[in-house]
Motif scaffolding. Structure first.
Motif, PDB file in Angstrom:
ATOM      1  N   PHE A 185     -15.242  16.932   6.471  1.00  0.00           N
ATOM      2  CA  PHE A 185     -14.976  16.243   7.734  1.00  0.00           C
ATOM      3  C   PHE A 185     -15.425  17.106   8.906  1.00  0.00           C
ATOM      4  O   PHE A 185     -15.233  18.310   8.875  1.00  0.00           O
ATOM      5  N   PRO A 186     -16.030  16.544   9.907  1.00  0.00           N
ATOM      6  CA  PRO A 186     -16.349  15.137  10.168  1.00  0.00           C
ATOM      7  C   PRO A 186     -17.743  14.747   9.709  1.00  0.00           C
ATOM      8  O   PRO A 186     -18.142  13.606   9.844  1.00  0.00           O
ATOM      9  N   TYR A 187     -18.493  15.685   9.129  1.00  0.00           N
ATOM     10  CA  TYR A 187     -19.900  15.432   8.810  1.00  0.00           C
ATOM     11  C   TYR A 187     -20.087  14.381   7.726  1.00  0.00           C
ATOM     12  O   TYR A 187     -20.981  13.550   7.795  1.00  0.00           O
ATOM     13  N   SER A 188     -19.257  14.423   6.693  1.00  0.00           N
ATOM     14  CA  SER A 188     -19.495  13.605   5.503  1.00  0.00           C
ATOM     15  C   SER A 188     -18.909  12.208   5.568  1.00  0.00           C
ATOM     16  O   SER A 188     -19.042  11.448   4.619  1.00  0.00           O
ATOM     17  N   VAL A 189     -18.301  11.844   6.668  1.00  0.00           N
ATOM     18  CA  VAL A 189     -17.603  10.564   6.762  1.00  0.00           C
ATOM     19  C   VAL A 189     -18.524   9.383   6.463  1.00  0.00           C
ATOM     20  O   VAL A 189     -18.123   8.428   5.800  1.00  0.00           O
ATOM     21  N   VAL A 190     -19.757   9.435   6.900  1.00  0.00           N
ATOM     22  CA  VAL A 190     -20.670   8.292   6.716  1.00  0.00           C
ATOM     23  C   VAL A 190     -21.581   8.442   5.507  1.00  0.00           C
ATOM     24  O   VAL A 190     -22.405   7.569   5.242  1.00  0.00           O
ATOM     25  N   TRP A 191     -21.438   9.493   4.746  1.00  0.00           N
ATOM     26  CA  TRP A 191     -22.344   9.721   3.623  1.00  0.00           C
ATOM     27  C   TRP A 191     -22.174   8.708   2.506  1.00  0.00           C
ATOM     28  O   TRP A 191     -23.056   8.534   1.679  1.00  0.00           O
ATOM     29  N   TRP A 192     -21.035   8.026   2.435  1.00  0.00           N
ATOM     30  CA  TRP A 192     -20.840   7.024   1.391  1.00  0.00           C
ATOM     31  C   TRP A 192     -21.910   5.948   1.463  1.00  0.00           C
ATOM     32  O   TRP A 192     -22.302   5.385   0.432  1.00  0.00           O
ATOM     33  N   THR A 193     -22.410   5.666   2.666  1.00  0.00           N
ATOM     34  CA  THR A 193     -23.426   4.628   2.788  1.00  0.00           C
ATOM     35  C   THR A 193     -24.707   5.030   2.074  1.00  0.00           C
ATOM     36  O   THR A 193     -25.395   4.194   1.508  1.00  0.00           O
ATOM     37  N   LEU A 194     -25.022   6.334   2.078  1.00  0.00           N
ATOM     38  CA  LEU A 194     -26.248   6.799   1.423  1.00  0.00           C
ATOM     39  C   LEU A 194     -26.165   6.648  -0.082  1.00  0.00           C
ATOM     40  O   LEU A 194     -27.155   6.262  -0.720  1.00  0.00           O
ATOM     41  N   SER A 195     -25.008   6.939  -0.681  1.00  0.00           N
ATOM     42  CA  SER A 195     -24.904   6.769  -2.132  1.00  0.00           C
ATOM     43  C   SER A 195     -25.063   5.293  -2.493  1.00  0.00           C
ATOM     44  O   SER A 195     -25.707   4.962  -3.492  1.00  0.00           O
ATOM     45  N   THR A 196     -24.550   4.413  -1.663  1.00  0.00           N
ATOM     46  CA  THR A 196     -24.716   2.977  -1.892  1.00  0.00           C
ATOM     47  C   THR A 196     -26.171   2.568  -1.739  1.00  0.00           C
ATOM     48  O   THR A 196     -26.718   1.834  -2.571  1.00  0.00           O
ATOM     49  N   GLU A 197     -26.820   3.047  -0.685  1.00  0.00           N
ATOM     50  CA  GLU A 197     -28.228   2.703  -0.452  1.00  0.00           C
ATOM     51  C   GLU A 197     -29.122   3.189  -1.587  1.00  0.00           C
ATOM     52  O   GLU A 197     -30.007   2.461  -2.040  1.00  0.00           O
ATOM     53  N   VAL A 198     -28.916   4.413  -2.037  1.00  0.00           N
ATOM     54  CA  VAL A 198     -29.769   4.968  -3.091  1.00  0.00           C
ATOM     55  C   VAL A 198     -29.606   4.166  -4.379  1.00  0.00           C
ATOM     56  O   VAL A 198     -30.592   3.875  -5.066  1.00  0.00           O
TER      57      VAL A 198
END
Length: 187
Positions: A136-149
């Motif tokens: 936190f706070p950097y990784s908060v939006v990283w979940w979207t990348l795992s979904t996109e990949v």
């Protein structure tokens, strides 16, 4: 002189003005959600429909995912509809997605790991695992990348299975059925 909105964005054959408007709406919803969250203001118990879209947070991200699915699926759909149009070249598709996402994402993960010292979490993030609030706070939006990949990897394979005939279609339906079962059983 009129403002040329299509200039420099995409070729006129692939640029769809209405979709760019929806993308703008998605950007605004994500931005407003984060502004609203940072302000610390609690939503009133009864609020408008427009406010519901803002405070729910995932509305803008969902719009981005739907747009991506539609736009990335178009070349395969065109190939499916018109047999004279060849399907996109897999290597080109994957290379374009990788060059668009991975360099900046890895730079962000590396910066976050250096600042936080969370090397194992950073490794998981670089493998596109779900990281959430771990850095936190950097990784908060990283979940979207795992979904996109996952989507980038599976979309072309799904179309190729569908286009390969009856055995491919059956295999694809079995895979989607298994995915749905595991998804629903985890809820």
């Amino acid at each position: 002189r009129a403002l040329d909105l299509e200039s420099g964005i995409r070729s006129s054959s692939t640029y769809i003005f209405e979709l760019e408007c929806i993308r703008g709406l998605a950007i605004a919803l994500v931005f407003l959600f984060h502004i609203y969250g940072i302000s610390g203001i609690s939503p009133p118990p009864e609020h408008s429909l427009a406010m519901s879209f803002i405070v729910s947070g995932n509305t803008g991200v969902t719009l981005f995912f739907v747009l991506s699915g539609f736009l990335l699926g178009q070349p395969w759909l065109k190939s499916f509809i018109d047999n004279t149009i060849p399907p996109p070249h897999l290597w080109s598709f994957y290379a374009a997605r990788a060059l668009r996402v991975i360099p900046l994402y890895y730079a962000a993960v590396l910066f976050s790991v250096i600042v936080s010292g969370e090397w194992l979490v950073g490794l998981e993030a670089m493998l596109f695992g779900f990281v959430g609030f771990d850095i936190f706070p950097y990784s908060v939006v990283w979940w979207t990348l795992s979904t996109e990949v996952q989507f980038y990897v599976l979309l072309p394979l799904g179309f190729l299975l569908w286009l390969s005939g009856k055995p491919g279609k059956l295999l694809l339906l079995a895979i989607l059925g298994a995915w749905l079962y595991f998804y629903v059983s985890r809820v």
